[in-house]
Design a protein around this motif. Structure first.
Motif, PDB file in Angstrom:
ATOM      1  N   SER A  31       0.821  -1.209   0.000  1.00 33.73           N
ATOM      2  CA  SER A  31       0.000   0.000   0.000  1.00 33.73           C
ATOM      3  C   SER A  31       0.857   1.261   0.000  1.00 33.73           C
ATOM      4  O   SER A  31       0.625   2.192  -0.775  1.00 33.73           O
ATOM      5  CB  SER A  31      -0.940  -0.020   1.212  1.00 33.73           C
ATOM      6  N   ASP A  32       1.857   1.287   0.874  1.00 29.10           N
ATOM      7  CA  ASP A  32       2.731   2.472   0.947  1.00 29.10           C
ATOM      8  C   ASP A  32       3.406   2.724  -0.395  1.00 29.10           C
ATOM      9  O   ASP A  32       3.475   3.862  -0.868  1.00 29.10           O
ATOM     10  CB  ASP A  32       3.803   2.282   2.031  1.00 29.10           C
ATOM     11  N   LEU A  35       0.680   3.889  -3.017  1.00 28.39           N
ATOM     12  CA  LEU A  35       0.130   5.239  -2.775  1.00 28.39           C
ATOM     13  C   LEU A  35       1.200   6.326  -2.938  1.00 28.39           C
ATOM     14  O   LEU A  35       0.891   7.456  -3.317  1.00 28.39           O
ATOM     15  CB  LEU A  35      -0.533   5.316  -1.400  1.00 28.39           C
ATOM     16  N   ASN A  36       2.451   5.986  -2.688  1.00 28.99           N
ATOM     17  CA  ASN A  36       3.510   6.984  -2.856  1.00 28.99           C
ATOM     18  C   ASN A  36       4.160   6.960  -4.237  1.00 28.99           C
ATOM     19  O   ASN A  36       4.537   8.007  -4.752  1.00 28.99           O
ATOM     20  CB  ASN A  36       4.594   6.795  -1.790  1.00 28.99           C
ATOM     21  N   ARG A 357     -14.556  -1.081  -2.678  1.00 33.14           N
ATOM     22  CA  ARG A 357     -15.469  -1.400  -1.575  1.00 33.14           C
ATOM     23  C   ARG A 357     -15.418  -2.870  -1.190  1.00 33.14           C
ATOM     24  O   ARG A 357     -15.802  -3.208  -0.079  1.00 33.14           O
ATOM     25  CB  ARG A 357     -16.909  -1.047  -1.956  1.00 33.14           C
ATOM     26  N   ASN A 431     -10.136   9.327 -10.513  1.00 31.53           N
ATOM     27  CA  ASN A 431      -9.417   9.917  -9.388  1.00 31.53           C
ATOM     28  C   ASN A 431      -8.177   9.089  -9.084  1.00 31.53           C
ATOM     29  O   ASN A 431      -8.264   7.871  -8.921  1.00 31.53           O
ATOM     30  CB  ASN A 431     -10.356   9.966  -8.181  1.00 31.53           C
ATOM     31  N   ARG A 433      -6.151   8.656  -6.452  1.00 34.33           N
ATOM     32  CA  ARG A 433      -6.095   7.840  -5.232  1.00 34.33           C
ATOM     33  C   ARG A 433      -7.063   6.662  -5.294  1.00 34.33           C
ATOM     34  O   ARG A 433      -6.750   5.566  -4.833  1.00 34.33           O
ATOM     35  CB  ARG A 433      -6.400   8.688  -3.990  1.00 34.33           C
ATOM     36  N   GLU A 434      -8.230   6.881  -5.834  1.00 30.02           N
ATOM     37  CA  GLU A 434      -9.202   5.784  -5.930  1.00 30.02           C
ATOM     38  C   GLU A 434      -8.665   4.672  -6.832  1.00 30.02           C
ATOM     39  O   GLU A 434      -8.783   3.486  -6.511  1.00 30.02           O
ATOM     40  CB  GLU A 434     -10.545   6.311  -6.449  1.00 30.02           C
ATOM     41  N   LEU A 437      -5.832   2.895  -4.989  1.00 25.73           N
ATOM     42  CA  LEU A 437      -6.330   2.062  -3.885  1.00 25.73           C
ATOM     43  C   LEU A 437      -6.927   0.752  -4.394  1.00 25.73           C
ATOM     44  O   LEU A 437      -6.810  -0.288  -3.737  1.00 25.73           O
ATOM     45  CB  LEU A 437      -7.383   2.814  -3.075  1.00 25.73           C
TER      46      LEU A 437
ATOM     47  N   ASN B 158       0.615  10.705   1.565  1.00 26.89           N
ATOM     48  CA  ASN B 158      -0.166   9.877   0.621  1.00 26.89           C
ATOM     49  C   ASN B 158      -0.517   8.512   1.169  1.00 26.89           C
ATOM     50  O   ASN B 158      -1.534   7.938   0.816  1.00 26.89           O
ATOM     51  CB  ASN B 158       0.664   9.605  -0.640  1.00 26.89           C
ATOM     52  N   GLU B 159       0.375   7.952   1.971  1.00 30.10           N
ATOM     53  CA  GLU B 159       0.230   6.544   2.355  1.00 30.10           C
ATOM     54  C   GLU B 159      -0.833   6.342   3.427  1.00 30.10           C
ATOM     55  O   GLU B 159      -1.179   5.194   3.724  1.00 30.10           O
ATOM     56  CB  GLU B 159       1.572   5.961   2.807  1.00 30.10           C
ATOM     57  N   LEU B 160      -1.360   7.424   3.988  1.00 29.98           N
ATOM     58  CA  LEU B 160      -2.449   7.264   4.951  1.00 29.98           C
ATOM     59  C   LEU B 160      -3.748   7.047   4.171  1.00 29.98           C
ATOM     60  O   LEU B 160      -4.222   7.939   3.460  1.00 29.98           O
ATOM     61  CB  LEU B 160      -2.532   8.484   5.866  1.00 29.98           C
ATOM     62  N   VAL B 161      -4.297   5.844   4.287  1.00 27.16           N
ATOM     63  CA  VAL B 161      -5.454   5.470   3.463  1.00 27.16           C
ATOM     64  C   VAL B 161      -6.646   6.374   3.775  1.00 27.16           C
ATOM     65  O   VAL B 161      -7.347   6.824   2.878  1.00 27.16           O
ATOM     66  CB  VAL B 161      -5.796   3.973   3.678  1.00 27.16           C
ATOM     67  N   GLN B 162      -6.886   6.634   5.045  1.00 29.97           N
ATOM     68  CA  GLN B 162      -7.962   7.545   5.447  1.00 29.97           C
ATOM     69  C   GLN B 162      -7.415   8.966   5.358  1.00 29.97           C
ATOM     70  O   GLN B 162      -6.557   9.360   6.146  1.00 29.97           O
ATOM     71  CB  GLN B 162      -8.441   7.240   6.872  1.00 29.97           C
ATOM     72  N   THR B 163      -7.940   9.748   4.413  1.00 35.22           N
ATOM     73  CA  THR B 163      -7.311  11.043   4.126  1.00 35.22           C
ATOM     74  C   THR B 163      -7.446  12.038   5.270  1.00 35.22           C
ATOM     75  O   THR B 163      -6.633  12.953   5.371  1.00 35.22           O
ATOM     76  CB  THR B 163      -7.886  11.662   2.842  1.00 35.22           C
ATOM     77  N   HIS B 196      -3.324  16.268  -1.308  1.00 35.32           N
ATOM     78  CA  HIS B 196      -2.468  15.430  -2.155  1.00 35.32           C
ATOM     79  C   HIS B 196      -3.083  15.313  -3.541  1.00 35.32           C
ATOM     80  O   HIS B 196      -2.757  14.385  -4.287  1.00 35.32           O
ATOM     81  CB  HIS B 196      -2.237  14.046  -1.551  1.00 35.32           C
ATOM     82  N   ARG B 357     -19.991   5.628   3.599  1.00 31.23           N
ATOM     83  CA  ARG B 357     -19.287   4.401   3.980  1.00 31.23           C
ATOM     84  C   ARG B 357     -19.599   3.975   5.395  1.00 31.23           C
ATOM     85  O   ARG B 357     -19.422   2.819   5.739  1.00 31.23           O
ATOM     86  CB  ARG B 357     -17.766   4.599   3.843  1.00 31.23           C
ATOM     87  N   ASP B 412     -16.975   8.357   1.807  1.00 32.62           N
ATOM     88  CA  ASP B 412     -15.652   7.982   1.322  1.00 32.62           C
ATOM     89  C   ASP B 412     -14.771   9.230   1.302  1.00 32.62           C
ATOM     90  O   ASP B 412     -15.204  10.293   0.854  1.00 32.62           O
ATOM     91  CB  ASP B 412     -15.752   7.385  -0.077  1.00 32.62           C
ATOM     92  N   GLN B 414     -11.625   9.661  -0.149  1.00 34.73           N
ATOM     93  CA  GLN B 414     -10.502   9.767  -1.103  1.00 34.73           C
ATOM     94  C   GLN B 414     -10.490  11.070  -1.905  1.00 34.73           C
ATOM     95  O   GLN B 414      -9.435  11.585  -2.251  1.00 34.73           O
ATOM     96  CB  GLN B 414     -10.484   8.565  -2.056  1.00 34.73           C
ATOM     97  N   ARG B 415     -11.656  11.609  -2.218  1.00 37.78           N
ATOM     98  CA  ARG B 415     -11.708  12.821  -3.053  1.00 37.78           C
ATOM     99  C   ARG B 415     -11.832  14.108  -2.234  1.00 37.78           C
ATOM    100  O   ARG B 415     -11.826  15.205  -2.811  1.00 37.78           O
ATOM    101  CB  ARG B 415     -12.920  12.755  -3.999  1.00 37.78           C
TER     102      ARG B 415
END
Lengths: 454, 454
Positions: A31-32, A35-36, A357, A431, A433-434, A437, B158-163, B196, B357, B412, B414-415
């Protein structure tokens, strides 16, 4: 006896906990890194902006195949190749025109000939319109259809929370309108677009002609135009003039584009991950299914970047033809069978590049239980909804041929029919990030399948 | 004894099953009505396109309050009123300008003065730039800060999934950069925008000055400009000229806009549902927090449409001031306390109008257990992730005053930081179905709270 039982169970439990810890650490690393450092969004920019819409058999598909192969080689696949298969070759060949003459004035409708349909050869076909809400209504009123353009105004059901249910409910009108109309003497059909999106954006997609039927034109119109027609018809007869150059050419050569990381322990046991490279032409095939293609490539990239050596052979497949034939998936399974390969798992992403999801899995109960046991490891990355039933058109022949367990990524579905087969299916509506992910969750699942088998 | 136990347990179980069935039927009716007939999207179009961005104290806020009150009356609230409260009155008063002169050339940066900041009175302030990655770095190098414009280039993770975690991590630089700079003799600060997102869109938002500090300008810049500055600074000194007319005026009068459905059994026990009506000015405050406002109004509409008579009093509150003061929530709790009201539950939507969500709840364990028992009824509508911890800025004073259990809708994420406090927070970036589905889930939760209490 008791003591050794406790010792054994302690060892098993601690071993399990250690394995879970190791898995969660590795999934975090996936994931890291994605996402990076993920490249899926950049791949998608290339595919949509340097290539664009990609109907099977089109020059753009050749460009897309070459782009896919080069990208796989650049990422550093152990092998990458093109797998030839014959594909249908339908062309739109210009602008589709629908003009409606009603009591309240005339109107140029926003229209797209349906995929596989035969147009008018560019000539105008003019006839009065018969509007029906369903096949059942047409059956009841079939005497009226002769010489008419039948307009199927079946609405997408807003109240279905999962939009793919609304699609399943409505799409029979796209697929079957021309047959139902032609059988009853209609000279053409118009279909309300398969969407509940705001606006008037028409949505194309595959239709089919029954073998013995007269091939009449079949055209999708925007839903605001459909509502306007419906209103006008309540006031009096509408006449429509339509024109389309769409036609089918002989089958031509296409290719599945395949990359492989060869398995270190079980090289003949294959895990397939993919999406389809072909798309409809009005947009850029960004969500459908550029997203699935570039997410699959991202898995290849991240496994390489993290130095992950899979036990099983992992194949990334960009399938040659899904939208109007399913020839890519058929060919892939056929070659796999001829070569005596073993296909232990397949995963498809073909429901858009939206926020993940969940996953659906079609597999026997014991495999499904194993899959469910992984849910806690993946849920933190968004795909928390693990369900029975899943897969994708391109991988379904693997299921039929090898009884391979089949999984599909389930992104959020609310926006999908805003863009599906429409002009709005462009890079700008994806998007970053979406998209990334989705790849994170897919890579995590593939890692677990590779490590523990199914 | 055993027999009567079974009879009793049968009756209890069948009663429970019947209640669950009744609840699921009513929640389905809520969902069907909102997805087919919902007005939230149209309300949002009015709020964003007829009013626009709404900073507390601005003429647009007066327009928005009047629109909110009229909409509540049109829907058919039992009562609707404006509740006066004093609000801060910050104005941007024109375009913010940041020009950077670097070795590689000069560049006009895309810039937005931070909310509450004091500008230069329109004059140019020119000084060399000192870039730091953190408060800690500034502390170490503080001797260099005197006379400089300090540029805080702390990146969103970026790597934090929950923005929202990335936001919590980074936002201290928006809030505290001016204090840290000013304390060390800086003449102004620039802050990398809290995002981001792809692109160079600057994001504003609240900052604060410590009481004893020299008030220096504080301006957010786009992240592509921030990356460019960072590169140029590695090559040599950059000088920046900046100008801003931003300034704070004396507090002025604002209003919470409140509608009520009076409870049939417990009129003095209140359930509050809301969002904040104020917004930042670069966009239209569509997601933040027009969405929360119109979703709350949708609940009022759907309860009226379905003829639902709540047991408890249900209040819809469009709070007067969240972004730069929290005065609306404070006033609402203060008046409630003075009137001796009982506040049994509050729900806020202030995390965007994206696909729902889950819900977070801040409440004692027994209430949390009850809340969790409702999860299966709501999950089919999208908000399946029920978690501990939730609420919202506007309702938090109710928690402090009455120990009211507080819930927040979790869309959600992400956006969200693509649009948060930026020009991109416009109506066009809100999806109709996602917005409506948020309201469906909120209305379902409110119905259950009203029926069963907390």
């Amino acid at each position: 006896m008791r003591k050794s039982f406790f010792v054994l169970s302690f060892l098993l439990t601690s071993g399990l906990l250690m394995a879970q810890k190791e898995d969660s650490v590795f999934i975090r690393a996936i994931s890291d890194d994605i996402l990076n450092n993920g490249k899926a969004y950049e791949y998608l920019r290339q595919l949509t902006k340097q290539v664009g819409g990609r109907v099977s058999g089109s020059p753009n598909m050749v460009k897309a195949e070459n782009w896919g192969l080069k990208t796989m080689q650049d990422i550093g696949a152990d092998k990458a190749w093109l797998q030839e298969c014959m594909v249908p070759h339908w062309v739109r060949a210009g602008k589709d025109v629908v003009k409606a003459m009603a009591r309240g004035g005339s109107r140029d409708l926003d229209a797209l000939a349906l995929g596989n349909s035969e147009g008018t050869g560019g000539k105008y076909l003019t006839a009065p319109v018969m509007m029906v809400g369903s096949f059942e209504e047409l059956e009841k009123r079939k005497e009226e259809a002769k010489g008419k353009i039948v307009f199927f105004n079946y609405k997408f059901r807003n109240e279905l929370v999962q939009t793919f249910q609304a699609y399943s409910d409505a799409v029979k009108y796209r697929g079957g309108a021309a047959n139902a109309g032609s059988k009853n003497g209609a000279v053409g059909v118009l279909v309300r677009s398969m969407t509940h999106a705001v606006g008037n954006n028409p949505h194309t997609g595959a239709m089919r002609y029954d073998s013995a039927i007269q091939k009449i034109p079949a055209i999708a119109i925007g839903i605001e135009d459909a509502d306007w027609m419906s209103q006008e018809i309540s006031k009096g007869t509408i006449t429509v003039s339509l024109s389309s150059n769409a036609h089918m050419l002989p089958d031509t050569i296409g290719h599945n584009v395949i990359a492989e990381l060869t398995g270190s322990e079980f090289p003949n046991e294959v895990i397939t991950i993919g999406g389809h490279l072909d798309s409809w032409d009005p947009g850029e095939g960004a969500h459908d299914d550029g997203a699935g293609c570039v997410q699959s490539l991202e898995i290849l990239r991240v496994f390489r970047a993290l130095g992950y050596k899979p036990k099983h052979t992992i194949r990334i497949v960009l399938f040659a033809n899904e939208e109007n034939g399913g020839r890519g998936g058929d060919k892939y399974a056929e070659v796999a069978q001829a070569k005596g390969e073993k296909h232990i798992f397949a995963l498809e992403s073909d429901a858009g590049g939206f926020t993940p999801r969940g996953f659906g899995l079609t597999a026997p109960d014991d495999m499904f239980a194993k899959f469910m046991s992984w849910q806690p490891l993946i849920a933190p990355y968004g795909a928390s909804d693990f369900r029975k039933g899943g897969g994708g058109s391109d991988i379904s022949p693997l299921g039929k041929t090898f009884a391979t367990p089949l999984a599909g990524l389930s992104p959020d579905s609310q926006r999908y029919f805003d863009i599906h087969h429409a002009r709005s299916d462009v890079f700008e509506n994806v998007n970053k990030r979406e998209l990334l992910l989705g790849a994170v969750n897919m890579a995590a699942l593939v890692y677990l399948v590779d490590k523990y088998g199914m």
